[in-house]
Scaffold this motif. Structure first.
Motif: not given
Length: 835
Positions: A590-609
């Motif tokens: 359940f908290d893993q799913l939360y973290c996957r959702i949070a990850f998807r909602k963040m900006r992340w284009e690799g290091e130095f985004t």
């Protein structure tokens, strides 16, 4: 409850899929809901559904992440429990047949379609055994790389023998390898190691104080400092105090919540090559040819500096202050003490003290202070300083200065604004350029080349780059090579072309003569970074020995930001593969799913985004490290580099200062909100964790890694540290629940390792209260001793009267945010004395 949790899992999975993530949680949630509602309806299909769910979960887990224990666990844990519960309940589903006499229930007799008790309990038992096996795995360390006996490098026992029985410098020697050629304590007998003596300094690690010190041992005395910069001399055999000196450090706005003293330094004036009374740095007309990466910034005019002083009297072993302890303070002073008595050396500076605020201007008091041991070599004391990060523009200069070890006279001053053009001190009354990159870690020294190797930081504020000077970007996060006697720059190498995330290089560079496979050696400097990129450079030229390539990075930052389109990457790194959705973690599905959702909602284009004001940006590697100030260690006999690291993903977001004030955010230099006055934005930032306080990304969060530098192969990599003493709500120990369970998941680390010829790597900078020894050949933990409180520094070792001691200073784990579980312990361990 099972049914509703399944519905929640399916709905969360649908949201994740809508964000572009995995569809698996929808299937798992629907199956789980089916199990729950079947149990509620007492339908026997609940049992095969629960088995099917566990098999689907296991297949998905192994298919997505392989057999990585800590990644598989949250994906299957809950689904292994369901067949146990359902298997126990299933025999009671439906209406049982009744005995016509008295209506008693016939044992095991169920209506057609029911589950026999033996079947239900048998399935529950099988799953219980599997679940128990998984739980046992929770309490075992899981190596990421297992040692291969066939890859063990050969040792040259003739190397690493300098300094005899002593530990005379912060890294044991000025090359910073932290290797001691002692074999009395070794991998075979380390289990017999016992506490030999304990000393209390009297300064508890409270109110912003932290013990991060590595003591020195010279001749028959140990020397260490407290966070309040008191210097203490101890007997190395008994731990009894010989003398103590208190510089009466003044509390300022800068050091009020940040008091550190990582070590003192030592100078023996009877053996050291001293500067003459007329020694001076190169002027512009005397500057030698520059290296390839030299700055093109024009040098400011600087008149000649008068350096002539009366010739000092000759120094003998009987001269007062012939042997000196050199230290600094958190209120920006440099001082020297007689190593024998602890008295101030009156011939140094102003009755033993030098004011390091001179030439730094009006913004320096309360902002500029020192935390690391200065470099003392070839008649010179070299110092840098720490400044307050992220509070405001206009912070004082990051100038690096060289002082005469005997007199305290300022000999040279190197600053990024002048680069290789001029290293003469400015005349009295002039101020070194503000905002230049600073040096606050520990430097190394090569006596053959006469060069000091310095890890550099970046211009502050850390997260806004729109105000960066050209010369700041030229030297940001660089390894800088200076002539120790003149301050003249020989070369510099940037480990980042532009730094938006506080990736200061703070680890002491390690010097090593690396075999080239042709019977010759190349003198290299090994630079560990917060980015966990390990740069191996020829220390004569600064050219990479291990390949470095430029890679494109994201540049879609805020208007006004200065962003480099490429960044340097070494062929050698530790634990910094780009994060992806499947790397997200949690204690349960359940908290893993939360973290996957949070990850998807963040900006992340690799290091130095780049950071944005619209949404959170993932910062990976995090700005604590990788490798922080603790650095690594190197066995010069085998060429094995041992590095502890921090693996903590962070997030950041620009915020208007008025919005931050309205939200009640309190600004600070190191906390979760900084104002960055003078720039368009404040910055909010924190660790990437779930609502339970657990990290949202895969373990380990700290490891110990051994690398053969000659081949660049990782020999072994093991997690270091357990959750036993770390509060669950907040990985760095903020208020929460202490689990008191030894789960060696690998926790963030501070300090560094220490190696011995006895095939041991010692470490105690984990977030639990343990001092550990690892077999240097295999990475296996071979000894663990409970400490009264946690530690943050680096162990050291010495031999006195034929007995080897291993010593740590423990004042409490890092950044607990509280005065609880703190101490002032100096602890020495040794094998039992032989009769």
């Amino acid at each position: 409850m099972i049914g509703l949790l399944g519905v929640a899992l399916a709905l969360g999975g649908a949201y994740l899929a809508w964000l572009g993530g995995s569809w698996a949680y929808i299937v798992l949630g629907l199956l789980m809901a089916g199990v729950g509602f079947s149990v509620m309806a007492q339908r026997t299909i609940a049992l095969p559904l629960s088995i099917l769910l566990s098999l689907v979960a296991a297949g998905w887990a192994f298919g997505e992440v392989g057999d990585v224990f800590w990644l598989v666990l949250p994906r299957v844990g809950v689904f292994l429990v369901l067949p146990i519960v359902v298997g126990v309940l299933a025999p009671f589903f439906g209406s049982t047949e009744r005995n016509p006499v008295g209506g008693a229930v016939r044992s095991g007799a169920l209506r057609s379609g029911g589950v026999p008790r033996a079947w239900g309990l048998g399935i529950a038992a099988v799953y219980a055994i599997i679940f128990c096996g998984v739980i046992l795995g929770v309490f075992q360390p899981h190596a990421e790389v297992t040692a291969d006996a066939s890859q063990q490098p050969k040792a040259d026992g003739a190397l690493g023998q300098q300094n005899g029985n002593d530990w005379p410098a912060w890294g044991r020697n000025l090359t910073g390898d932290r290797f001691a050629p002692y074999t009395q304590i070794n991998a075979q007998n380390v289990t017999d190691l016992k506490l030999a003596w304990t000393f209390h300094t009297g300064d508890l690690a409270i109110d912003g104080s932290e013990y991060q010190v590595t003591p020195l041992k010279i001749a028959d005395t140990l020397y260490l400092c407290t966070p309040l910069n008191k210097v203490i001399a101890l007997d190395p055999v008994t731990g009894k105090q010989k003398w103590r000196f208190d510089p009466h450090m003044q509390v300022t706005r800068g050091n009020k919540g940040w008091k550190r003293c990582r070590g003192v330094s030592y100078a023996d004036l009877t053996t050291m090559s001293l500067l003459g009374p007329d020694a001076k740095a190169f002027g512009p007309e005397e500057t030698p040819a520059s290296a390839d990466q030299a700055s093109s910034v024009p040098a400011p005019a600087a008149p000649p500096v008068e350096t002539a002083t009366p010739a000092p009297v000759a120094i003998t072993a009987e001269t007062p202050c012939a042997r000196r302890i050199v230290s600094t303070t958190n209120d920006a002073r440099l001082f020297e003490l007689d190593a024998a008595t602890g008295a101030l050396c009156e011939d140094f500076g102003d009755h033993g003290m030098v004011n390091l605020l001179e030439g730094l201007g009006p913004t320096a008091p309360g902002s500029y202070y020192l935390t690391s041991a200065p470099l003392v070599a070839d008649g010179v004391i070299m110092v840098g300083g720490k400044i307050n990060d992220n509070m405001t523009v206009g912070e004082p200069s990051g100038v690096i200065r060289g002082y005469d070890v005997r007199t305290g006279r300022l000999v040279w001053a190197w600053d990024a604004s002048r680069g290789d053009k001029d290293s003469r001190p400015l005349p009295a009354g002039q101020i070194y350029a503000t905002e230049t990159p600073n040096f606050w870690g520990t430097a190394s020294y090569d006596p053959k080349l006469g060069l000091a190797f310095i890890p550099m930081g970046n211009q502050t504020p850390d997260f806004w780059t729109g105000n960066r000077h050209d010369y700041s970007d030229e030297y940001t996060d660089a390894i800088l090579a200076l002539d120790i006697r003149t301050g003249q720059e020989h070369w510099h190498f940037r480990t980042a072309n532009n730094d938006m995330f506080d990736y200061d290089v703070t680890s002491q560079p390690i010097l090593y003569d690396m075999p080239d496979g042709k019977g010759e050696t190349t003198p290299v400097v090994v630079a560990l970074t917060k980015r966990s990129q390990i740069f191996v450079l020829d220390r004569r030229t600064g050219k990479p020995v291990v390949p470095v390539t430029d890679r494109k990075v994201a540049t879609d930052g805020m208007p006004g930001q200065r962003i480099s389109p490429v960044q340097p990457y070494s062929a050698l790194s530790i634990g910094v593969d780009p994060l992806k959705e499947s790397d997200m973690w949690g204690g349960t599905v359940f908290d893993q799913l939360y973290c996957r959702i949070a990850f998807r909602k963040m900006r992340w284009e690799g290091e130095f985004t780049p950071l944005s004001d619209k949404q959170k940006t993932l910062i990976w590697p995090g700005y604590y490290g990788g490798s922080n100030w603790g650095g690594g260690a190197l066995d010069p006999q085998t060429g094995v580099l041992v590095v502890n690291d921090i693996r903590m993903a962070m997030w950041g977001q620009f915020i208007k200062r008025e919005d931050a004030a309205h939200a009640g955010l309190v600004p600070s230099t190191e906390g979760e909100y900084s104002e960055q006055l003078g720039t368009p934005w404040g910055v909010e930032r924190s660790m990437f964790v779930s609502p339970l306080g657990a990290p949202c990304f895969k373990p380990p969060y700290g490891s110990l890694t051994a690398i053969d530098l000659k081949t660049q192969k990782t020999l072994w990599q093991v997690p270091v540290g357990s959750i036993q003493d770390a509060a669950i709500h907040g990985v760095f120990g903020q208020k929460g629940i202490i689990p008191h369970l030894y789960v060696p998941i690998g926790m963030p680390t501070m300090g560094g390792p220490m190696l011995t010829q006895g095939n041991l790597a010692f470490f105690h900078g984990s977030l639990d209260n343990y001092f550990r020894a690892f077999d240097l050949r295999t990475g296996k933990e071979v000894w663990r001793e409970r400490l009264p409180v946690g530690g943050q520094g680096t162990p050291m070792t010495y031999v006195e009267k034929g007995r080897q001691y291993v010593l740590v200073v423990a004042g409490g784990a890092t950044r607990t945010g509280t005065n609880a579980n703190k101490g002032d312990y100096v602890l020495a361990y040794a094998l039992p004395a032989t009769p």
